[in-house]
Design a protein around this motif. Structure first.
Motif, short mmCIF file in Angstrom:
data_model
loop_
_atom_site.label_atom_id
_atom_site.label_comp_id
_atom_site.label_asym_id
_atom_site.label_seq_id
_atom_site.Cartn_x
_atom_site.Cartn_y
_atom_site.Cartn_z
N LEU A 147 -15.34 17.91 22.94
CA LEU A 147 -14.00 17.53 22.50
C LEU A 147 -14.00 17.22 21.01
N THR A 148 -15.02 16.51 20.57
CA THR A 148 -15.08 16.07 19.17
C THR A 148 -15.31 17.22 18.22
N VAL A 149 -16.27 18.09 18.51
CA VAL A 149 -16.59 19.16 17.57
C VAL A 149 -15.45 20.17 17.48
N ALA A 150 -14.79 20.46 18.59
CA ALA A 150 -13.65 21.39 18.54
C ALA A 150 -12.51 20.80 17.72
N ALA A 151 -12.25 19.52 17.91
CA ALA A 151 -11.16 18.87 17.18
C ALA A 151 -11.46 18.76 15.69
N ARG A 152 -12.68 18.39 15.34
CA ARG A 152 -13.00 18.08 13.94
C ARG A 152 -13.35 19.31 13.11
N THR A 153 -13.68 20.43 13.76
CA THR A 153 -13.95 21.64 12.99
C THR A 153 -12.73 22.56 12.92
N GLU A 154 -11.91 22.59 13.98
CA GLU A 154 -10.82 23.57 14.03
C GLU A 154 -9.45 22.99 14.36
N GLY A 155 -9.37 21.67 14.61
CA GLY A 155 -8.10 21.09 15.00
C GLY A 155 -7.65 21.53 16.39
N ILE A 156 -8.59 21.96 17.22
CA ILE A 156 -8.30 22.41 18.58
C ILE A 156 -8.52 21.24 19.54
N ILE A 157 -7.51 20.92 20.35
CA ILE A 157 -7.59 19.82 21.29
C ILE A 157 -7.87 20.37 22.69
N LEU A 158 -8.89 19.83 23.32
CA LEU A 158 -9.28 20.22 24.67
C LEU A 158 -9.03 19.06 25.63
N ASP A 159 -9.05 19.35 26.92
CA ASP A 159 -8.90 18.27 27.90
C ASP A 159 -10.26 17.92 28.49
N PRO A 160 -10.41 16.76 29.12
CA PRO A 160 -11.74 16.30 29.56
C PRO A 160 -12.26 16.94 30.83
N ILE A 161 -11.41 17.65 31.59
CA ILE A 161 -11.83 18.18 32.88
C ILE A 161 -12.13 19.67 32.83
N TYR A 162 -11.25 20.45 32.23
CA TYR A 162 -11.37 21.90 32.26
C TYR A 162 -11.87 22.48 30.93
N THR A 163 -11.02 22.47 29.92
CA THR A 163 -11.44 23.12 28.67
C THR A 163 -12.58 22.39 27.99
#
Length: 331
Positions: free
Chosen positions: A264-280
């Protein structure tokens, strides 16, 4: 009156989403993972348009299309209280001007946040069941359909997760989009929940180019995926031919793991992409693990299929706490 069960003989789908969804490069995330700048792309199926978006829209176009053609005036479905599929079933019903009924297990919690907020805004009727397992929940949904029929309604029972061979047709189309958008696709990485999304991609792209990351939604997902694929292709695919990582489930479907926190952290902080905790989040953790063990290599084109689910993050207490604790205070 009868309950509608969708079959492959169903007619054309209704239009609920916006297609094709875009494919975007992820160069900063690729670099952070040790891949080449052009090696990693994202298929934005979080941007499908309806009700907050997500992969379930593609499936619902087909399953709801069949229900409407059969005269349904009420959509009934099941799931966990934070179900993305249930939220989007309610959105589909609102778009089409019919009623939705969502059957949830009471033991799953009644947190009035995340998807449940949207269920309410979308006008869904929620029935809380004392069902202790999937079979009991299915029985509860069937009882709701029977009750609605007795009242003169025409209910359609939409399958758990929207997943069936009919629903998987939506992801056959997604695979066709990917083939046109990314001709050199080596591997598509996707969360494996109720099985329909992966099945449609496998039917379109082939088992060698699809990696499903198990989320723990089903006890044994590969036979389910293979059964859906068997209804879509003239030649069946055996479960052992399918590619799946099962190393991201952790202690259970609803639990937030350290690997998912990192994803969750690396996707958000490198690309601004938000994921969910269960699936993505689990799917990205699986992609990262695949890079680390060499099964995804630099110089090959990998597409991460973002299946949406953001509202579910806000209904997950551990994920909310993790995000709040990750705030960087001061300069």
């Amino acid at each position: 009156m009868k309950t509608t069960h969708v079959t492959l003989s169903s007619p054309s789908p209704v239009t609920l989403g916006t297609w094709p969804t875009p494919v975007e490069p992820l160069p900063r995330l690729a670099a952070a993972l040790g891949l080449g700048q052009h090696d990693l792309l994202i298929k934005r199926d979080d941007l499908t348009g309806l009700g907050g978006g997500g992969n379930k829209v593609r499936k619902l176009e087909w399953t709801v299309g069949a229900a409407i053609a059969d005269g349904a005036d009420t959509l009934v479905t099941t799931g966990a209280p934070q179900s993305n599929h249930a939220r989007l079933t309610a959105a589909a019903a609102a778009r089409l001007g019919i009623r939705s009924v969502l059957v949830f297990p009471a033991a799953g919690g009644r947190s009035q946040s995340g998807n449940l907020v949207l269920d309410g805004l979308l006008g869904a009727h929620v029935v809380w069941s004392d069902a202790a397992d999937r079979a009991a929940l299915d029985a509860a949904a069937a009882a709701v359909c029977a009750h609605l029929s007795e009242q003169g309604a025409r209910p359609a029972l939409i399958p758990f997760g929207g997943s069936s061979a009919v629903g998987a047709l939506g992801y056959v189309r997604c695979g066709e989009e990917l083939s046109e958008q990314v001709p050199d696709l080596e591997r598509a990485v996707v969360a494996l929940g109720s099985g329909g999304t992966m099945a449609g991609l496998v039917a379109s792209l082939g088992p060698d180019r699809v990696l499903g990351v198990d989320t723990g939604a089903l006890d044994d997902p590969l036979p389910v995926v293979a059964a859906f694929v068997a209804d879509l292709l003239p030649e069946p695919v055996r479960p052992e031919q399918l590619q799946m990582r099962s190393d991201q489930v952790g202690s259970g479907y609803g639990n937030l793991t350290e690997a998912v926190k990192s994803a969750l952290t690396v996707a958000a902080r490198t690309e601004g992409i938000i994921l969910d905790p269960i699936y993505t989040g689990r799917a990205m953790a699986g992609l990262i693990a695949a890079v680390e063990d060499g099964s995804i290599r630099p110089g090959r084109t990998t597409v991460f299929v973002h299946t949406g689910g953001l509202p579910g993050l806000f209904g997950h207490q551990a994920a909310v706490a993790y995000g709040e604790n990750s705030v960087i205070s001061g300069l």
